[in-house]
Design a protein around this motif. Structure first.
Motif, PDB file in Angstrom:
ATOM      1  N   VAL A 810     -35.360   8.745   1.039  1.00  0.00           N
ATOM      2  CA  VAL A 810     -34.366   7.902   0.359  1.00  0.00           C
ATOM      3  C   VAL A 810     -34.175   6.607   1.148  1.00  0.00           C
ATOM      4  O   VAL A 810     -34.164   5.506   0.592  1.00  0.00           O
ATOM      5  CB  VAL A 810     -33.036   8.649   0.200  1.00  0.00           C
ATOM      6  N   LEU A 815     -25.626   7.139  -0.581  1.00  0.00           N
ATOM      7  CA  LEU A 815     -26.575   7.563  -1.590  1.00  0.00           C
ATOM      8  C   LEU A 815     -25.887   8.531  -2.546  1.00  0.00           C
ATOM      9  O   LEU A 815     -24.858   9.125  -2.206  1.00  0.00           O
ATOM     10  CB  LEU A 815     -27.791   8.240  -0.957  1.00  0.00           C
ATOM     11  N   ASP A 819     -30.308  10.722  -5.796  1.00  0.00           N
ATOM     12  CA  ASP A 819     -31.347  10.173  -4.913  1.00  0.00           C
ATOM     13  C   ASP A 819     -32.086  11.301  -4.202  1.00  0.00           C
ATOM     14  O   ASP A 819     -33.306  11.252  -4.038  1.00  0.00           O
ATOM     15  CB  ASP A 819     -30.710   9.239  -3.874  1.00  0.00           C
TER      16      ASP A 819
END
Length: 871
Positions: A810, A815, A819
């Motif tokens: 990632v 995030l 993701d």
């Protein structure tokens, strides 16, 4: 020569030529920038005597009407009445028309970037484009907290159209003629004034002062109309500069001047922001209506050149952002995240203007948010309270970064520094192998509780010091040693009866075959381990029904893991093995002349790390506590002391678990001073470092240090402040970056950080003399510590491999769960464990409904993850 200067020279030549053409002899020309797009000129010649102003203009300004903004056409006698000519100004003026259209490619440098301290007072302006965002409240709160910390603070209310700062300070109305407004007008006239006549002291107990705007009334409104801040920058004397100079040299001697600026694009706010301020606290709420205006303001700040510029380096006002008021509830996270996203995008435009030495600007390091509080919003006056300190303490930390280094710290002689560096020796390993752990063990309140027999359980997250407590209890001087039933693998040579992975697997098979539970095992094993650990006495021999031949224990090599496993399995064959073992343990207990601990550590990893081993561990440890709660009340001298990882404890289910509520200690490093003592105790083993501390009056007994002494010693070791974009106290920088996702801190990572920093400083070998190790050594050292932290995570939690691998792919934090899922859907099964051990943390949302995660700096660097907004 820049184009602007060329234009000025051309206008001057044209004026001189007009004088020659008109027969005006000995014409003296003075030219300066105007406030708009033209020029202000003064032309002096005695040939102008007897001519009207219109005649003078026709003679001298012919062909320049569109370029000359204002003109004074005088004889030498008339000039005496006019005073000094307009002041020449280089570059952009600190007015909104210039500031909003200005850009810069010059290196971006702030006052806090400098290695040397700036001259006090530091000036901080609190500003907002729109009202209702708590600007004045923030200033008043910061001033109160600063004063409570012993700082000398002067607050100046320059919100002329809506003054009120003195009300929040609980002061009386200023008297007629008192305040900033009449003071500025007096300075503009050139009057002799004493700023102390206009200042009110907020409290006799603190060095906190307030300079109010003035007393409201018809006279105040009339005076306000006379105020022309933009003209101050083209006149010879600048009353705004004079005001701050008076404050600096007065007997008040403020360390900080906090200015409350008018909201919006007001004439007074521009010079305050772009000329006077070392730091600007921009208060805003991330409503779309505020986005464009605040962005333009930030670009103007980053392009501005402050009054503190030394002519060699351009110093800009340093921006800080106060997001307020953040609403309660689930929208709070979205508000904060939107603000950070905006700020990151604004700062990114200046990324190439920052040098590597000071680092990039990052929104989360320059931003603080304050939640909406009705009590705060409707306060009649400001005073320090825990709630105020919690809300505005971080703002105060920003301001204190501008102040000179602590005078008690002084400088470190280079010879002493080099000797100290050679002698410093920080442990890189775990507590099991820390050579000087007994000397370095910090006796915190929690550590002392952990040594108390009334707390049978000590829990903590990975790395918080459980094994350090084990070693302290095991080897501390004085008293009888504990009975070690379980210990980490490193110590098994000292205690050969301690079981490992294969031993527990064999026991598990035996229990399954007999249909017995783990509590029976623990009763037998604990009694046997106690017997093996204590001196032999007739009254403590094993029960005959166990059929144990005591002579076997003295045979060379017999007391090993295999022998112990076989003996325990033999003991468990008796149907009443648990009761017999409990009676044997009581006999052993009665034989003791003084109390001892039954010590259990190493349970975290002693069973193995595969799925079957972890399941076995859960059942075994639950059985241990079942045995503990049944047996402890019948023992007089033996006290249980179990050290266990928090996540294991939280997963356990056993009868009477509630009986241990309130009877366990959780190891958490919540106090910076205690945490930093863990490295300072190692540092004072250096005689050279200890000598440096002695010079500033700090004794060598670290445990006896007060908090201020801890921070003084810390400053000598690593410096008081970081530099560059990370303008924060080194102690806060380290504290924040070594925290895992749960906010916990490991003494091991702190020690590793300093071991690496010493190596870096030894290579650097510069002339830095403000500390033994320069603060910027921490930045590259954190990278290595992060790698070691991820390595330890792999070793202790191998089941997190899929999650760790996914985070690396990632590559950016914060995030969203999607993701991770896009990289490896199976990794989502490890989210709960990743949160529990602090690999990730909830960034936005709640534990039950997470919208975004973040990876703490402790792990982020090694995973190669960048923060939002970074390239």
């Amino acid at each position: 020569m820049n184009p602007e200067q060329s234009d000025a020279d051309a206008v001057k030549r044209a004026l001189e030529q007009n004088g020659l053409n008109s027969g005006v002899a000995d014409l003296r020309v003075h030219i300066a920038r105007g406030m708009e797009n033209g020029w202000r000129v003064r032309l002096v010649s005695d040939s102008l005597a007897g001519l009207s102003d219109v005649e003078r203009r026709n003679l001298l300004l012919s062909g320049l009407e569109g370029q000359v903004e204002a003109a004074e056409l005088l004889t030498s006698a008339e000039e005496e009445w006019y005073g000094p000519p307009p002041r020449e100004v280089e570059g952009a003026l600190p007015v909104w028309s210039d500031a909003l259209g200005q850009s810069s490619n010059l290196p971006l440098l702030f006052a806090s970037d400098l290695d040397e301290d700036i001259v006090s007072p530091a000036v901080v302006t609190f500003y907002s484009l729109r009202g209702g965002v708590g600007r004045t409240t923030a200033l008043a709160a910061a001033a109160r907290i600063l004063a409570s910390r012993g700082r000398r603070v002067l607050c100046i209310d320059m919100d002329f159209e809506a003054p009120g700062l003195h009300h929040l300070m609980r002061l009386t109305e200023p008297s007629p003629g008192q305040g900033v407004l009449p003071l500025l007008l007096a300075l503009e006239r050139g009057d002799e004034v004493d700023i102390r006549d206009h200042v009110q002291r907020v409290s006799e107990a603190e060095e906190l002062y307030c300079l109010p705007s003035g007393r409201l009334g018809a006279d105040y409104a009339q005076r306000l109309r006379l105020l022309e801040p933009e003209n101050w920058y083209v006149e010879e004397s600048n009353p705004l500069h004079a005001l701050f100079d008076l404050a600096s040299v007065s007997s008040i001697q403020p360390e900080l001047i906090l200015v409350d600026s008018r909201t919006g694009i007001s004439p007074i706010s521009a010079p305050l922001l772009f000329d006077i301020s070392d730091l600007a606290v921009v208060c805003f709420f991330p409503h779309p209506q505020a986005q464009l205006g605040t962005e333009l303001l930030v670009q103007s700040l980053l392009a501005a050149r402050t009054r503190r510029s030394d002519g060699v380096r351009t110093i800009s006002p340093e921006p800080r952002f106060l997001v307020s008021p953040v609403p309660p509830g689930p929208s709070a996270g979205r508000v904060r995240e939107r603000a950070l996203t905006w700020i990151d995008s604004w700062l990114a435009k200046a990324a190439d203007r920052r040098s590597l030495d000071v680092g990039a600007l990052q929104a989360d390091e320059l931003t603080h948010s304050v939640s909406y509080s009705p009590d705060m919003a409707f306060k009649d006056f400001m005073e320090v309270s825990p709630a105020v300190d919690e809300s505005y303490g971080p703002v105060v930390d920003w301001l204190e970064q501008l102040l000179p280094q602590s005078s008690s710290q002084g400088t470190v002689r280079l010879s002493g520094k080099r000797e100290a560096l050679r002698e410093l020796n920080f442990s890189r390993g775990q507590a099991e192998v820390h050579e000087n752990l007994l000397d370095d063990f910090v006796k915190t309140r929690v550590a002392i509780q952990a040594s108390d027999s009334q707390y049978p359980l000590v829990i903590g997250r990975k790395g918080t010091g459980k094994t350090a407590v084990f070693r302290w209890l095991l080897d501390r001087p004085g008293g009888d040693p504990p009975v070690v039933v379980m210990c980490p693998h490193t110590f098994r040579n000292r205690f050969p009866w301690v079981l490992g992975v294969e031993g527990f697997a064999a026991v598990d098979d035996a229990l399954i075959a007999r249909g017995a539970g783990w509590s029976r095992f623990w009763a037998c094993y604990t009694a046997l381990a106690t017997f093996l650990a204590l001196p032999r006495r007739p009254e403590t021999t094993p029960p005959l029904r166990f059929k144990i031949d005591v002579d076997d224990f003295v045979q060379p090599g017999h007391t090993d893991e295999l022998f112990v496993v076989e003996t325990v399995i033999k003991m468990m064959e008796d149907a009443q093995a648990g009761l017999l073992a409990a009676r044997w343990l009581r006999d052993l207990d009665k034989s003791l002349p003084a109390p001892r601990f039954l010590l259990f550590d190493g349970l975290d990893t002693g069973f193995g790390n595969d799925v079957a081993s972890r399941n076995r561990r859960t059942e075994a440890v639950a059985g241990l506590f079942t045995f503990l709660t049944e047996a402890e009340t019948r023992l007089e001298n033996l006290s249980f002391k179990v050290l266990l990882r928090l996540d294991i404890w939280q997963q356990l289910q056993f009868e009477n678990k509630s009986h241990l509520f309130g009877r366990y200690v959780q190891l958490r490093w919540r106090d910076q001073a205690d945490y930093f003592k863990t490295v300072l105790k190692q540092a004072v083993r250096s005689r050279a470092f200890q000598a440096i501390l002695t010079d500033i009056g700090i004794a060598s007994d670290v445990d006896a240090w007060r908090t201020e002494e801890v921070f003084q010693a810390w400053n000598v070791l690593i410096g008081e402040r970081m530099k560059g974009a990370k303008t924060t106290f080194t102690r806060n920088w380290v504290w924040n970056r070594l925290a895992d996702g749960q906010g916990d801190h490991s003494p091991r990572t702190l020690s590793q950080l300093f071991a690496t920093a010493v190596e870096w400083e030894m290579v650097e070998r510069g002339s830095y003399d403000q500390s033994v190790i320069r603060p910027r050594a921490l930045v590259p050292s954190l990278e290595q510590v992060s790698a070691e932290a991820v390595g330890a995570l792999h070793e202790e939690f191998p089941e997190l491999k899929a999650m760790v691998d996914a985070l690396e792919v990632v590559g950016r934090t914060p995030l969203v769960p999607g993701d991770i899922e896009a990289v490896n859907p199976n990794a989502l099964e490890q989210l709960e464990l990743a949160l529990e051990v602090g690999l990730i943390a909830v960034h936005e949302g709640t534990q039950e409904e997470v919208r975004r995660f973040r990876v703490p700096d402790l792990y982020r660097h090694a995973l190669g993850m960048t923060r939002r907004g970074q390239a």
